[in-house]
Design an enzyme around this catalytic site. Structure first.
Site, PDB file in Angstrom:
ATOM      1  N   ASP A 178      -6.469  -1.820  -2.800  1.00 19.65           N
ATOM      2  CA  ASP A 178      -7.679  -2.532  -3.018  1.00 19.65           C
ATOM      3  C   ASP A 178      -7.928  -3.359  -4.473  1.00 19.65           C
ATOM      4  OD1 ASP A 178      -8.366  -1.094  -0.723  1.00 19.65           O
ATOM      5  OD2 ASP A 178      -9.704   0.476  -1.823  1.00 19.65           O
ATOM      6  N   GLU A 210      -5.785  -7.371   5.261  1.00 16.77           N
ATOM      7  CA  GLU A 210      -5.372  -8.434   4.199  1.00 16.77           C
ATOM      8  C   GLU A 210      -5.448  -9.662   4.545  1.00 16.77           C
ATOM      9  OE1 GLU A 210      -1.543  -6.993   6.617  1.00 16.77           O
ATOM     10  OE2 GLU A 210      -3.644  -6.293   6.056  1.00 16.77           O
ATOM     11  N   HIS A 232      -3.187   2.967  -1.893  1.00 11.23           N
ATOM     12  CA  HIS A 232      -4.290   1.993  -1.710  1.00 11.23           C
ATOM     13  C   HIS A 232      -5.322   1.839  -2.772  1.00 11.23           C
ATOM     14  CE1 HIS A 232      -3.569   2.516   2.716  1.00 11.23           C
ATOM     15  NE2 HIS A 232      -2.962   3.657   2.440  1.00 11.23           N
ATOM     16  N   ASN A 247       0.737  -1.118  -0.112  1.00 13.44           N
ATOM     17  CA  ASN A 247       0.072   0.074  -0.020  1.00 13.44           C
ATOM     18  C   ASN A 247       0.882   1.143  -0.124  1.00 13.44           C
ATOM     19  OD1 ASN A 247      -2.776  -0.653  -0.117  1.00 13.44           O
ATOM     20  ND2 ASN A 247      -2.787  -1.298   2.079  1.00 13.44           N
TER      21      ASN A 247
END
Length: 309
Positions: free
Chosen positions: A190, A217, A186, A181
């Site tokens: 995702d 995660e 992000h 990330n």
């Protein structure tokens, strides 16, 4: 194509059943029962109805008694019940609604009214099921969420306990995902979570296998009727499937692409010193060991024997 909703007609008068069948058969799937006993078997089967049209006056067990029996069972309590009764009969509507019925239909039948009322309650049920479904789905990955997992684990533990069968869990963690990330952002993170979730879902194709997003995660899989020897190849398939996505991860310390660590546990739920919470904690501990030993690996425990691999 969406399958037709299913109506159960319960009436000891076959003529009434035939009349209602003709009315609904074009738009719905129809099943019928001429006794409460037969109706219960249909409702408690693997293919329950979406709504029940229930005659009040029946021998042995009347409609009110059957309605109460249905509403007392978790598996059938949310199925809408519409009472069917003659205008000439004394109707205790308060009693029926108190037992959980959603409506009354009177004989002689007025087809447009019956179809409208049944259609309304079926649409309400469909919307309720949709709301419930989304309440148990993780919005990001489109797989079940932690709340749903908690329910499934307890249900499968109880089932395995009754049948004296093995049950397995797999805890899955994306390696160095915070680094991912931080490096890629992000949005990319995702997307990676979605790809991993769907890939794991593709591996778990057996009837009863279940995958959920546990948080962040982490993912968790529940595998009924699966022992230590059977679960290990599945864990290896999951690990390989994620690697085969070839999602670049330059800031991983174990590979140049996304990998996962897995903690696996199998248990015999009839062991007195074991419970679903113990099993979950054991899987989490196994995952911790996999991460502490370098990640991108599998650690497995047989809860009832202490065997590790």
């Amino acid at each position: 194509m969406e399958s037709k909703q299913k109506i159960l007609l319960v009436d000891d008068n076959r003529q009434n059943i035939q009349m209602l069948m003709e009315l609904f058969r074009q738009d719905y799937r129809i099943v019928a029962a001429t006794s409460a006993e037969r109706a219960l078997k249909i409702v408690l089967s693997d293919q329950p109805p979406d709504i029940i049209l229930l005659d009040i006056l029946m021998p042995e067990m009347d409609g009110y008694q059957l309605c109460k029996a249905l509403k007392d069972k978790d598996s059938s309590k949310n199925i809408p019940v519409i009472f069917v009764t003659a205008v000439s009969e004394v109707m205790d509507e308060a009693r029926g609604f108190g037992l959980g019925a959603v409506d009354y239909i009177t004989k002689p039948f007025h087809p447009p009214v019956i179809k409208a009322r049944v259609g309304l309650h079926l649409e309400l049920k469909r919307k309720q099921e949709l709301l419930e479904r989304y309440a148990f789905i993780d919005a990001l990955t489109d797989i079940p969420n932690r709340r749903r997992f908690d329910e499934v684990l307890l249900k499968e533990w109880d089932r395995a306990q009754r049948s004296h069968q093995q049950l397995s869990l797999i805890m899955i963690d994306i390696d160095y995902f915070k680094n991912y990330n931080d490096l890629y952002g992000h949005g990319k993170g995702d997307a990676a979570l979605r790809h991993v979730a769907q890939e794991v879902k593709m591996v778990l194709r057996r009837a009863g296998d279940f995958i959920a997003r546990y948080g962040g995660e982490e993912f968790v899989a529940v595998l009924p009727y699966t022992d230590t020897h059977e679960v290990l190849p599945i864990a290896e398939q999951i690990k390989a499937a994620v690697e085969n996505l070839h999602i670049e991860h330059r800031d991983s310390q174990v590979a140049d692409h996304i990998t996962v660590s897995l903690g696996v546990v199998s248990a015999q739920p009839d062991q007195q010193d074991a419970c679903a919470e113990t099993m979950l904690q054991t899987a989490d501990n196994a995952l911790y060991r996999a991460k502490s030993k370098g990640r991108n690996r599998i650690e497995i425990v047989a809860l009832n024997s202490g065997t590790r691999g």
